[in-house]
Every structure is written in structure tokens, then in C-alpha cells.
Design a protein around this motif. Structure first.
Motif, mmCIF file in Angstrom:
data_model
loop_
_atom_site.group_PDB
_atom_site.id
_atom_site.type_symbol
_atom_site.label_atom_id
_atom_site.label_comp_id
_atom_site.label_asym_id
_atom_site.label_seq_id
_atom_site.Cartn_x
_atom_site.Cartn_y
_atom_site.Cartn_z
ATOM 1 N N TYR A 1 -12.346 -0.314 13.320
ATOM 2 C CA TYR A 1 -11.524 -1.516 13.320
ATOM 3 C C TYR A 1 -11.111 -1.853 14.750
ATOM 4 O O TYR A 1 -10.845 -0.963 15.574
ATOM 5 N N VAL A 2 -11.056 -3.136 15.022
ATOM 6 C CA VAL A 2 -10.705 -3.604 16.356
ATOM 7 C C VAL A 2 -9.886 -4.883 16.210
ATOM 8 O O VAL A 2 -10.048 -5.637 15.241
ATOM 9 N N ARG A 3 -9.008 -5.126 17.162
ATOM 10 C CA ARG A 3 -8.215 -6.355 17.117
ATOM 11 C C ARG A 3 -9.081 -7.561 17.427
ATOM 12 O O ARG A 3 -9.993 -7.501 18.250
ATOM 13 N N THR A 4 -8.793 -8.657 16.781
ATOM 14 C CA THR A 4 -9.390 -9.940 17.117
ATOM 15 C C THR A 4 -8.643 -10.527 18.318
ATOM 16 O O THR A 4 -7.590 -10.006 18.723
ATOM 17 N N PRO A 5 -9.150 -11.611 18.916
ATOM 18 C CA PRO A 5 -8.373 -12.252 19.989
ATOM 19 C C PRO A 5 -6.965 -12.627 19.556
ATOM 20 O O PRO A 5 -6.017 -12.507 20.350
ATOM 21 N N ALA A 6 -6.798 -13.049 18.308
ATOM 22 C CA ALA A 6 -5.447 -13.365 17.833
ATOM 23 C C ALA A 6 -4.580 -12.108 17.789
ATOM 24 O O ALA A 6 -3.394 -12.136 18.144
ATOM 25 N N LEU B 1 -4.549 -0.259 17.819
ATOM 26 C CA LEU B 1 -5.907 -0.781 17.918
ATOM 27 C C LEU B 1 -6.179 -1.448 19.262
ATOM 28 O O LEU B 1 -7.076 -2.292 19.381
ATOM 29 N N ALA B 2 -5.444 -1.057 20.288
ATOM 30 C CA ALA B 2 -5.823 -1.435 21.655
ATOM 31 C C ALA B 2 -7.219 -0.900 21.960
ATOM 32 O O ALA B 2 -7.946 -1.450 22.789
ATOM 33 N N THR B 3 -7.599 0.198 21.301
ATOM 34 C CA THR B 3 -8.974 0.699 21.335
ATOM 35 C C THR B 3 -9.466 0.787 19.895
ATOM 36 O O THR B 3 -8.696 1.111 18.995
ATOM 37 N N PRO B 4 -10.753 0.503 19.645
ATOM 38 C CA PRO B 4 -11.266 0.566 18.280
ATOM 39 C C PRO B 4 -11.064 1.943 17.676
ATOM 40 O O PRO B 4 -11.130 2.965 18.368
ATOM 41 N N ALA B 5 -10.828 1.991 16.377
ATOM 42 C CA ALA B 5 -10.559 3.272 15.718
ATOM 43 C C ALA B 5 -10.928 3.175 14.251
ATOM 44 O O ALA B 5 -10.959 2.089 13.660
#
Length: 341
Positions: A310-315, A266-270
Motif C-alpha cells: 500500500y502506498v499513499r496517493t497524491p491526495a 505510509l510515507a514508504t510503501p508497506a
């Protein structure tokens, strides 16, 4: 060199879309010159058998390996999520005089091929032939792969829309492409032809395109000003195995190998479908793991139309980024021991 001069009204009208038709047309150029688009060779190998007997030669005449692609084949999308049928209807409605003029020009210093000259002489028939071919070509070469391409494009739009909201134009253009730069209200694109002009409040349309890689493409007035660029993560497009990333170490020990792979991917949204393809597990299993990652505050979902990306949050970024840094440091250390200071 292309220079777009953006007034404050233009900056406020920076917007995103992606286009099935643009992907279709740019993929024809990839077929015309696979060596110049090596990233897409897995797609080329799979598609060529599908095109036997389709008669795509007129398309290859018009969308050659290099040079000008007639603008009537790639009208700027007028909605963020355009429908191919509507885009093909726009192509079919192109005025004959526009079709003739654009088919009559191959690009700066390039001779016009006889086949293209013949099409320009009968623009009504040429337009009908090309539009029908585009539709058949889509069904054979692009539509079977569209879900994974669409996931990539939607993910890039999501990420850059967030950057625009948080950082303004600089946040969008800073890492768009090495040929693109932004300074003091001027968007500069390194291209082998010249244009400089104001946008007069029309803003600029940004269109991510997988098949435009490794270059960018520009459209200038009288059309809607537009810049098409490769989306972030395009290098993962044709991966079929598990995503690259740590399979051991602290991150995998903390959350399990599959969840570590998903967080890294998820370094890029997918979408769930794309993550299932890239990690080699079922969509159901991916959904379960994403549920755990969401509950831990490491990823979040954003709805785009009927789909969820889905995308990573800052955490999540911090956790995955720290793991990558550890791995990179380990590789650098190993190299240093082998090669000396």
C-alpha cells in the motif's frame, strides 16, 4: 571514485531487484562491527544468542568489519524477486580459481589474514564450508526477520520504479544516497577505489539493502554493474510500537487516530503485516482501516508477486504532508520562544 557512463540504451535498462543473499552477507558485516551500524543494534541484540555454537567464524573472516567482500558471495540477482536457494546454488557453482583469487585479496592496502590465506589455498573446501554456513546462518539470523525486511525492500522498489517511469533516471538517482550523484549521463559513486567505464548496453541493476546502511556497495564489470543502497524508510525497520506521527490535531480529528497513524506510516510503501507490526494492531484491523482510506482516495494497493503493498496517493501525500508541516512549524515556534531570535 566510481563513474558509470550510461548511454541511452543503459538508461533504458535501469532495473531493480533485491536479494536475500545480499541481505544475509551484509548482515554478517553488521555483526562484525555493530558500532558502525547502530540502526541495527536491536537486531544484533536479538540475533547473537541464536548464533551460539553455530561456528560462524569463517564467515566473519571473509566478511570482516571493513574491506573487500569476495564477489562470489554476492552474485548480482538475475530476477527481481530471487530465491535464496537459487542464489546459494550460484555461490556453490563459483569456479575454484575465482574463489581462490577473491579470497586472496582483502582490499586496497589491507593485509590478508592467515585464516583467509588458508581458505584461498583450498578453494573447493572453503566454498563448501562457506556455502553451508550461509545456509545455517540464514535460518538463525535472517529468516525470522525476513518478512519485515522484504516489505521494506519491496516498498522501495515500488516507489523508485514509479519515479523511473515518471521522471527518468534523474528521478531515481536524485535522492538515492548522499554518495551517489547523476549528471549528464554519468552516475558517480563516492567510494575509496576507482573505476570509470561504459556499461555497453548492459544497464545497471539497483538493489536496495537494509543491511548495507549507512553506506552503498558497488559491483563493476566483468560482473553485471550493480549499485546497492539503503532503502527509504530503513530507520523504521526495527520499530515495534506505533509509528511516529500525529496522534492528535486536525488529521486525527478528521479520520481517527488509527487511520491517521496508518496514513503517516505510509510515507514508504508497506504491506498489511508491516503496518500491523508498526502500529501495534491486528492485520485484520489494519485491512479495515486501509479499506476506508482507499475508498477516500488516500491510499492505493499494488500487487508484487503474491503480496500487496500500500502506498499513499497524491491526495494522501498532501493531507499527511500538511499535517507534518503544521507539526514542524509548531515545534519551531516553541523552540524560538525558548531560545530567542
Amino acid at each position: 571514485m566510481i563513474e558509470f557512463l550510461l548511454a541511452p540504451d543503459d538508461v533504458a535498462r535501469v532495473r531493480f531487484a533485491f536479494s536475500p543473499l545480499w541481505e544475509l552477507v551484509r548482515s554478517v558485516r553488521v555483526l562484525a562491527d555493530p558500532s558502525g551500524h547502530a540502526l541495527h543494534l536491536p537486531w544484533v541484540r536479538r540475533v547473537r544468542p541464536r548464533l551460539r555454537g553455530l561456528g560462524v567464524e569463517p564467515l566473519l573472516e571473509v566478511v570482516s568489519a571493513a574491506g573487500y567482500i569476495p564477489d562470489f558471495l554476492t552474485p548480482p540477482p538475475d530476477t527481481p524477486l530471487p530465491d535464496l536457494g537459487a542464489e546459494l546454488a550460484t555461490v556453490r557453482a563459483a569456479p575454484p580459481e575465482v574463489v581462490a583469487a577473491e579470497l586472496s585479496w582483502a582490499g586496497p592496502g589491507r593485509p590478508l589474514a592467515p585464516a583467509r590465506r588458508a581458505m584461498a589455498a583450498d578453494p573447493v573446501r572453503a566454498l563448501e564450508t562457506l556455502a553451508d554456513l550461509l545456509e545455517r546462518y540464514w535460518e538463525a539470523a535472517v529468516e525470522p526477520f525476513w518478512p519485515r525486511v522484504r516489505d521494506l525492500l519491496e516498498g522501495d522498489v515500488l516507489r523508485r520504479s514509479g519515479a523511473l517511469a515518471a521522471e527518468g533516471a534523474a528521478g531515481v538517482f536524485a535522492d538515492l544516497h548522499e554518495a551517489v550523484s547523476w549528471r549528464a549521463g554519468t552516475l558517480t559513486v563516492d567510494r575509496p577505489w576507482d573505476f570509470r567505464g561504459e556499461l555497453a548496453g548492459r544497464g545497471i541493476l539497483l538493489v536496495p539493502s537494509a543491511f548495507v546502511w549507512p553506506q552503498v556497495s558497488v559491483m563493476v564489470p566483468p560482473y553485471q554493474p550493480m549499485l546497492s543502497y539503503p532503502p527509504r524508510g530503513v530507520a523504521t525497520l526495527w520499530e515495534t510500537g506505533p509509528a511516529e506521527g500525529p496522534r492528535a490535531g486536525a488529521l486525527a480529528a478528521l479520520m481517527g487516530r488509527r487511520r491517521a497513524e496508518l496514513l503517516t506510516a505510509l510515507a514508504t510503501p508497506a504491506s498489511t503485516t508491516d503496518l500491523a507490526r508498526r502500529t501495534g494492531v491486528t492485520a485484520g484491523a489494519v485491512s479495515q482501516h486501509l479499506g476506508v482510506l482507499r475508498a477516500c482516495g488516500l491510499v492505493t494497493g499494488h500487487r508484487m508477486g503474491r503480496r500487496v503493498l500500500y502506498v499513499r496517493t497524491p491526495a494522501g501525500d498532501a493531507l499527511a504532508g500538511a499535517q507534518r508541516s503544521d507539526a514542524s512549524a509548531s515545534r519551531r515556534g516553541g523552540a524560538g520562544e525558548a531560545s530567542g531570535p
